[in-house]
Design an enzyme around this catalytic site. Structure first.
Site, PDB file in Angstrom:
ATOM      1  N   GLY A  46      45.081 -54.009 -64.639  1.00  0.00           N
ATOM      2  CA  GLY A  46      44.734 -55.340 -65.111  1.00  0.00           C
ATOM      3  C   GLY A  46      43.669 -55.258 -66.184  1.00  0.00           C
ATOM      4  O   GLY A  46      42.997 -54.226 -66.323  1.00  0.00           O
ATOM      5  N   GLN A  51      36.528 -58.327 -70.849  1.00  0.00           N
ATOM      6  CA  GLN A  51      36.294 -56.884 -71.006  1.00  0.00           C
ATOM      7  C   GLN A  51      36.483 -56.396 -72.442  1.00  0.00           C
ATOM      8  O   GLN A  51      36.020 -55.308 -72.787  1.00  0.00           O
ATOM      9  CB  GLN A  51      37.234 -56.101 -70.080  1.00  0.00           C
ATOM     10  CG  GLN A  51      36.941 -56.318 -68.608  1.00  0.00           C
ATOM     11  CD  GLN A  51      37.949 -55.605 -67.736  1.00  0.00           C
ATOM     12  OE1 GLN A  51      39.030 -56.130 -67.478  1.00  0.00           O
ATOM     13  NE2 GLN A  51      37.627 -54.406 -67.294  1.00  0.00           N
ATOM     14  N   CYS A  92      37.206 -50.120 -61.947  1.00  0.00           N
ATOM     15  CA  CYS A  92      37.197 -51.070 -63.070  1.00  0.00           C
ATOM     16  C   CYS A  92      37.114 -50.286 -64.362  1.00  0.00           C
ATOM     17  O   CYS A  92      36.324 -49.348 -64.464  1.00  0.00           O
ATOM     18  CB  CYS A  92      36.004 -52.019 -62.939  1.00  0.00           C
ATOM     19  SG  CYS A  92      35.906 -53.255 -64.252  1.00  0.00           S
ATOM     20  N   LEU A  93      37.917 -50.682 -65.344  1.00  0.00           N
ATOM     21  CA  LEU A  93      37.893 -50.008 -66.639  1.00  0.00           C
ATOM     22  C   LEU A  93      36.531 -50.155 -67.315  1.00  0.00           C
ATOM     23  O   LEU A  93      36.177 -49.343 -68.165  1.00  0.00           O
ATOM     24  CB  LEU A  93      38.995 -50.570 -67.548  1.00  0.00           C
ATOM     25  CG  LEU A  93      40.430 -50.328 -67.059  1.00  0.00           C
ATOM     26  CD1 LEU A  93      41.427 -51.046 -67.964  1.00  0.00           C
ATOM     27  CD2 LEU A  93      40.745 -48.838 -66.990  1.00  0.00           C
ATOM     28  N   HIS A 134      39.891 -59.751 -58.709  1.00  0.00           N
ATOM     29  CA  HIS A 134      39.023 -58.901 -59.545  1.00  0.00           C
ATOM     30  C   HIS A 134      38.979 -59.433 -60.985  1.00  0.00           C
ATOM     31  O   HIS A 134      37.906 -59.554 -61.580  1.00  0.00           O
ATOM     32  CB  HIS A 134      39.569 -57.461 -59.487  1.00  0.00           C
ATOM     33  CG  HIS A 134      38.878 -56.461 -60.345  1.00  0.00           C
ATOM     34  ND1 HIS A 134      38.144 -55.402 -59.839  1.00  0.00           N
ATOM     35  CD2 HIS A 134      38.807 -56.320 -61.701  1.00  0.00           C
ATOM     36  CE1 HIS A 134      37.664 -54.683 -60.830  1.00  0.00           C
ATOM     37  NE2 HIS A 134      38.051 -55.216 -61.977  1.00  0.00           N
ATOM     38  N   GLU A 135      40.160 -59.794 -61.526  1.00  0.00           N
ATOM     39  CA  GLU A 135      40.217 -60.271 -62.924  1.00  0.00           C
ATOM     40  C   GLU A 135      39.601 -61.668 -63.059  1.00  0.00           C
ATOM     41  O   GLU A 135      38.907 -61.954 -64.045  1.00  0.00           O
ATOM     42  CB  GLU A 135      41.665 -60.302 -63.434  1.00  0.00           C
ATOM     43  CG  GLU A 135      42.441 -58.991 -63.356  1.00  0.00           C
ATOM     44  CD  GLU A 135      41.726 -57.804 -63.950  1.00  0.00           C
ATOM     45  OE1 GLU A 135      40.786 -57.992 -64.732  1.00  0.00           O
ATOM     46  OE2 GLU A 135      42.104 -56.668 -63.597  1.00  0.00           O
ATOM     47  N   HIS A 138      35.966 -61.364 -63.416  1.00  0.00           N
ATOM     48  CA  HIS A 138      35.543 -61.013 -64.786  1.00  0.00           C
ATOM     49  C   HIS A 138      35.376 -62.275 -65.634  1.00  0.00           C
ATOM     50  O   HIS A 138      34.424 -62.390 -66.408  1.00  0.00           O
ATOM     51  CB  HIS A 138      36.579 -60.108 -65.459  1.00  0.00           C
ATOM     52  CG  HIS A 138      36.434 -58.642 -65.166  1.00  0.00           C
ATOM     53  ND1 HIS A 138      35.270 -57.935 -65.400  1.00  0.00           N
ATOM     54  CD2 HIS A 138      37.317 -57.737 -64.679  1.00  0.00           C
ATOM     55  CE1 HIS A 138      35.456 -56.655 -65.065  1.00  0.00           C
ATOM     56  NE2 HIS A 138      36.693 -56.505 -64.617  1.00  0.00           N
TER      57      HIS A 138
END
Ligand code: GNR
Ligand code: NI
Length: 170
Positions: A46, A51, A92-93, A134-135, A138
């Site tokens: 995702g 981000q 997480c990226l 999670h997204e 963000h």
């Protein structure tokens, strides 16, 4: 198409609150394509617009085995979340190399526009439910490490700051 740079914790821009997408126009269509390319290149499941330093409510996800089932969520809202919760390891990226347990609802219902601007409601469980939560965090400016203890969070912060200094020095 273009790869977009991914902000890394503790970048303060990861804590900005995203605003609604006003229109699913050519700019948003191009951003979706770039975000999908960036997510696949980074091997993520995702990616939230936050981000890539775009503070609008847009998320791309692909939790499929074949990495060929992209899903687009524009102006997503969680309209229902299960009382049942479970702890699962997350990464997480924007927090590379760190994995730790986070408690989430095991199922959610999300309302959002798709990439063509059509309103839809998605019922999710399993990895998709975790990823959506999670997204959507963000988009609110929240990174998963904020669920961890201050001790763990500070260790992660120190480690990533050091890593980024070393990379900058080369
Ligand atoms: O690639 C990702 N994997 C992942 C694994 C467990 C829980 C959440 C995620 S999302 C993450 C990509 C990312 O950082 N999205 O914001
Ligand atoms: Ni993330």
């Amino acid at each position: 198409m273009a790869l977009l740079p991914i902000l890394r914790y503790p970048d303060p821009r990861l804590h900005k609150v995203a605003k609604p997408v006003q229109a699913v126009d050519a700019r948003i269509t191009a951003l979706i394509a770039d975000m999908l390319e960036t997510m696949y290149d980074a091997s993520g499941i995702g990616l939230a617009a936050t981000q890539v330093d775009v503070h609008e409510r847009l998320v791309v996800i692909d939790v499929s085995e074949g990495r060929n089932e992209p899903q687009v969520f524009i102006n997503p809202e969680i309209v229902w979340a299960s009382d049942e919760k479970a702890v699962g390891d997350e990464g997480c990226l924007s927090v590379p190399g760190i994995y730790d347990g986070v408690e989430r609802s095991t199922a959610v219902r999300v309302q959002a526009l798709d990439g063509e601007g059509r309103l839809r409601t998605v019922e999710a469980e399993g990895l998709l439910a975790i990823c959506l939560q999670h997204e959507l965090d963000h988009l609110k400016g929240k990174v998963f490490v904020e669920y961890l203890s201050p001790l763990k969070r500070n260790r992660i912060k120190t480690k990533l700051v050091k890593q980024q200094k070393e990379e900058a020095r080369g």
